[in-house]
Design an enzyme around this catalytic site. Structure first.
Site, PDB file in Angstrom:
ATOM      1  N   CYS A  73       0.781  -1.217  -0.055  1.00  0.00           N
ATOM      2  CA  CYS A  73      -0.125  -0.029   0.111  1.00  0.00           C
ATOM      3  C   CYS A  73       0.864   1.387   0.184  1.00  0.00           C
ATOM      4  O   CYS A  73       1.438   1.503   0.925  1.00  0.00           O
ATOM      5  CB  CYS A  73      -0.891   0.161   1.239  1.00  0.00           C
ATOM      6  SG  CYS A  73      -1.758   1.548   1.350  1.00  0.00           S
ATOM      7  N   ASP A  82     -18.134 -12.433  24.537  1.00  0.00           N
ATOM      8  CA  ASP A  82     -17.275 -11.608  23.609  1.00  0.00           C
ATOM      9  C   ASP A  82     -17.244  -9.992  23.560  1.00  0.00           C
ATOM     10  O   ASP A  82     -17.953  -9.305  22.902  1.00  0.00           O
ATOM     11  CB  ASP A  82     -17.922 -11.741  22.300  1.00  0.00           C
ATOM     12  CG  ASP A  82     -17.112 -11.305  20.977  1.00  0.00           C
ATOM     13  OD1 ASP A  82     -16.131 -10.697  20.962  1.00  0.00           O
ATOM     14  OD2 ASP A  82     -17.660 -11.594  19.671  1.00  0.00           O
ATOM     15  N   GLU A 115     -27.132  -8.329  25.370  1.00  0.00           N
ATOM     16  CA  GLU A 115     -26.555  -7.283  24.444  1.00  0.00           C
ATOM     17  C   GLU A 115     -27.231  -5.926  24.957  1.00  0.00           C
ATOM     18  O   GLU A 115     -28.207  -5.938  25.018  1.00  0.00           O
ATOM     19  CB  GLU A 115     -26.792  -7.792  23.093  1.00  0.00           C
ATOM     20  CG  GLU A 115     -26.656  -6.707  21.979  1.00  0.00           C
ATOM     21  CD  GLU A 115     -24.993  -6.210  21.740  1.00  0.00           C
ATOM     22  OE1 GLU A 115     -24.275  -6.790  21.923  1.00  0.00           O
ATOM     23  OE2 GLU A 115     -25.118  -4.703  21.766  1.00  0.00           O
ATOM     24  N   CYS A 132      -1.285   6.874   6.174  1.00  0.00           N
ATOM     25  CA  CYS A 132      -2.485   6.252   6.963  1.00  0.00           C
ATOM     26  C   CYS A 132      -2.096   5.585   8.148  1.00  0.00           C
ATOM     27  O   CYS A 132      -1.121   4.889   8.237  1.00  0.00           O
ATOM     28  CB  CYS A 132      -2.919   5.364   5.982  1.00  0.00           C
ATOM     29  SG  CYS A 132      -4.377   4.569   6.426  1.00  0.00           S
ATOM     30  N   CYS A 192      -8.320   1.197  -0.687  1.00  0.00           N
ATOM     31  CA  CYS A 192      -7.664   0.657   0.468  1.00  0.00           C
ATOM     32  C   CYS A 192      -7.615  -1.022   0.244  1.00  0.00           C
ATOM     33  O   CYS A 192      -8.547  -1.638  -0.220  1.00  0.00           O
ATOM     34  CB  CYS A 192      -8.510   0.671   1.684  1.00  0.00           C
ATOM     35  SG  CYS A 192      -8.176  -0.156   3.048  1.00  0.00           S
ATOM     36  N   CYS A 210     -10.670  -9.350  21.586  1.00  0.00           N
ATOM     37  CA  CYS A 210     -10.094  -8.882  20.375  1.00  0.00           C
ATOM     38  C   CYS A 210      -9.016  -7.771  20.885  1.00  0.00           C
ATOM     39  O   CYS A 210      -8.217  -7.084  20.242  1.00  0.00           O
ATOM     40  CB  CYS A 210     -10.984  -7.834  19.508  1.00  0.00           C
ATOM     41  SG  CYS A 210     -12.228  -6.623  20.665  1.00  0.00           S
ATOM     42  N   TYR A 243     -22.589 -10.220  25.537  1.00  0.00           N
ATOM     43  CA  TYR A 243     -21.971  -9.431  24.417  1.00  0.00           C
ATOM     44  C   TYR A 243     -22.535  -9.759  23.266  1.00  0.00           C
ATOM     45  O   TYR A 243     -21.585 -10.265  22.408  1.00  0.00           O
ATOM     46  CB  TYR A 243     -20.513  -9.036  24.674  1.00  0.00           C
ATOM     47  CG  TYR A 243     -20.108  -8.588  26.053  1.00  0.00           C
ATOM     48  CD1 TYR A 243     -20.085  -7.044  26.432  1.00  0.00           C
ATOM     49  CD2 TYR A 243     -19.695  -9.615  26.957  1.00  0.00           C
ATOM     50  CE1 TYR A 243     -19.796  -6.977  27.509  1.00  0.00           C
ATOM     51  CE2 TYR A 243     -19.283  -9.151  28.228  1.00  0.00           C
ATOM     52  CZ  TYR A 243     -19.261  -7.819  28.444  1.00  0.00           C
ATOM     53  OH  TYR A 243     -18.748  -7.522  29.900  1.00  0.00           O
TER      54      TYR A 243
HETATM   55  C1  LIG Z   1     -17.287  -7.668  19.765  1.00  0.00           C
HETATM   56  S1  LIG Z   1     -19.011  -7.414  19.799  1.00  0.00           S
HETATM   57  C2  LIG Z   1     -19.482  -9.229  19.692  1.00  0.00           C
HETATM   58  C3  LIG Z   1     -20.664  -9.706  19.038  1.00  0.00           C
HETATM   59  C4  LIG Z   1     -21.207 -10.846  18.799  1.00  0.00           C
HETATM   60  N1  LIG Z   1     -20.637 -11.927  19.729  1.00  0.00           N
HETATM   61  C5  LIG Z   1     -20.676 -11.337  17.310  1.00  0.00           C
HETATM   62  O1  LIG Z   1     -19.563 -12.198  17.292  1.00  0.00           O
HETATM   63  O2  LIG Z   1     -21.240 -10.751  16.311  1.00  0.00           O
HETATM   64  C6  LIG Z   1     -19.401  -6.940  21.409  1.00  0.00           C
HETATM   65  C7  LIG Z   1     -20.944  -6.621  21.568  1.00  0.00           C
HETATM   66  O3  LIG Z   1     -20.933  -6.204  22.964  1.00  0.00           O
HETATM   67  C8  LIG Z   1     -22.041  -5.176  23.059  1.00  0.00           C
HETATM   68  N2  LIG Z   1     -21.911  -4.482  24.510  1.00  0.00           N
HETATM   69  C9  LIG Z   1     -20.629  -3.557  24.530  1.00  0.00           C
HETATM   70  N3  LIG Z   1     -20.633  -3.259  26.006  1.00  0.00           N
HETATM   71  C10 LIG Z   1     -21.657  -4.112  26.612  1.00  0.00           C
HETATM   72  C11 LIG Z   1     -22.183  -4.034  27.771  1.00  0.00           C
HETATM   73  N4  LIG Z   1     -21.584  -3.540  28.905  1.00  0.00           N
HETATM   74  N5  LIG Z   1     -23.258  -5.104  28.040  1.00  0.00           N
HETATM   75  C12 LIG Z   1     -23.739  -5.684  26.983  1.00  0.00           C
HETATM   76  N6  LIG Z   1     -23.425  -5.586  25.651  1.00  0.00           N
HETATM   77  C13 LIG Z   1     -22.281  -4.689  25.571  1.00  0.00           C
HETATM   78  C14 LIG Z   1     -21.852  -4.273  21.699  1.00  0.00           C
HETATM   79  O4  LIG Z   1     -22.955  -3.545  21.372  1.00  0.00           O
HETATM   80  C15 LIG Z   1     -21.351  -5.482  20.773  1.00  0.00           C
HETATM   81  O5  LIG Z   1     -22.517  -5.777  20.125  1.00  0.00           O
END
Ligand SMILES: C[S@@+](CC[C@H](N)C(=O)[O-])C[C@H]1O[C@@H](n2cnc3c(N)ncnc32)[C@H](O)[C@@H]1O
Length: 401
Positions: free
Chosen positions: A76, A331, A289, A84, A161, A358, A265
């Protein structure tokens, strides 16, 4: 500690280990330098880009005097010092990037959790370019779209990109946009491109949002199911990621018919579906969520699985009074679950915890908290789900001991 500002100064250094954040560590006159655009073992000429006067400062390698074997020419043209800020490892072979990310993950686990682990980072399908189905661009004062420079609000306009899905970014940056806005581009499973523009709204706290191309919702396919997701909602960015993570979650969840499981999450319910298959109609899956649009999509996506109960709320406030789970999948966003949520999980004594992470540092901190409650790391898979950037996805299996 220096009292002189080194910003703009140039000198030669020998580069040591990689550090979390897409840079390597070097030393000069007793101070630590975090150097971008280099590799461990290299001898480089650096230019200091940021010096806030503490024990360390930040620098870019502007010339390579002796190159590491993993170095390649960055494909790139924007991945250069001052360019960037989106990618960190364009100048590294694919195997070299996996090795750097493995070193970072191992170091974070060792330092923050006291866990010594031989980490391997596995590539996903498709190679290091053209993997990203979700891209966010910023628009500069003249209406040109691009990406922010590293640790800066400055927009670097681009013509394309290389890590984005082909035909997405190039099509959007070929015209001008309302200055100061942001653009979200999504390529769905049917190869339709959706573009959402967030325009600054004078006098308002939030920008106004409008769909410029495509629709409000996109269709995705993963874990042998079809998913509806809001165009601006969360879905894994790498086209191969959702399927791969769902398989690992299925393997480690270890549930039987009639069991109780939690998907925390949960987004639009990807892992809840995997857990629901294992517990069957007699079992229970609690999906938590905080974003209401995501739980509305989850209810639609999982309508054929009445064993799933979808709760809109923060994980911190939604676990009291629920049945004890055998398996918990979590997650969380980049900052991790944190002590309060980890303790709320651990006190319910699930046999198995599958942590999808992550951020290696957040994972390591939370693994340390789980360890205080008798949970040990028993398996770890890590994936190069964000090639060319320093990001890495890790799935950790923790079991009670
Ligand atoms: C990394 S994503 C994971 C989504 C799902 N597991 C997937 O693989 O598609 C994290 C998620 O956590 C939610 N989130 C963030 N903080 C939160 C909280 N305190 N309680 C509940 N959900 C939360 C976000 O809106 C998001 O959808």
């Amino acid at each position: 500690v220096s009292t002189l500002d080194w910003t703009g100064r140039r000198f030669e250094v020998s580069v040591d280990a990689v550090a979390h954040g897409g840079h390597c560590v070097a030393r000069h006159e007793g101070r630590v330098l975090f150097v971008r655009h280099t590799l461990p073992g290299e001898r480089v000429l650096v230019e200091v880009t940021e010096d806030r006067g503490g024990s360390f400062c930040r620098a870019d390698a502007v010339s390579v005097l002796s190159a590491a074997p993993e170095r390649v020419a960055a494909p790139c043209p924007y991945a250069v010092p001052g360019g960037c800020g989106g990618c960190d490892w364009q100048h590294v072979t694919e195997a070299g990037q996996c090795a750097l990310k493995a070193a970072v993950l191992a170091e974070q686990l060792s330092r923050l959790a006291g866990v010594e682990w031989e980490v391997e980072v596995e590539p996903l399908a498709g190679g290091p370019l053209h993997w990203r189905t979700r891209t966010r661009l910023a628009v500069d004062a003249t209406g040109h779209a691009g990406f922010r420079a590293h640790r800066s609000h400055r927009v670097v306009p681009v013509a394309d990109c290389l890590i984005a899905a082909p035909g997405t970014v190039d099509a959007v940056v070929s015209r001008t946009w309302r200055p100061g806005g942001e653009l979200e581009i999504t390529l769905d499973a049917d190869a339709h491109t959706h573009v959402v523009e967030h325009r600054p709204a004078p006098g308002r706290r939030r920008p106004t949002t409008r769909v410029v191309a495509g629709g409000e919702r996109v269709t995705e396919r993963a874990a042998r199911r079809e998913w509806t997701v809001a165009t601006t909602g969360f879905w894994q960015a790498h086209f191969d990621a959702a399927d791969v993570y769902a398989e690992v979650v299925a393997e480690w969840a270890g549930l039987a018919r009639g069991d109780v499981a939690w998907d925390l999450y949960s987004g639009v319910g990807l892992f809840a579906a995997v857990l629901a298959e294992q517990v069957g109609p007699q079992g229970t899956v609690l999906a938590v969520e905080s974003v209401a649009a995501a739980t509305a999509d989850a209810r639609r996506n999982l309508a054929d699985l009445p064993q799933v109960r979808v709760v809109t709320g923060r994980v911190e406030q939604s676990l009291a009074g629920t049945p004890d789970p055998r398996t918990v999948v979590l997650d969380p966003p980049r900052k991790g679950a944190g002590r309060r949520v980890v303790e709320a999980i651990a006190t319910r004594r699930p046999a198995s915890v599958v942590y999808v992470a992550c951020d290696p540092a957040a994972l390591a901190r939370d693994v340390a908290t789980f360890a205080e409650h008798g949970y040990r790391l028993t398996a770890l898979r890590a994936f190069d789900a964000f090639p060319m950037t320093h990001h890495v996805e890790a799935l950790a299996h923790l079991t009670m001991h």
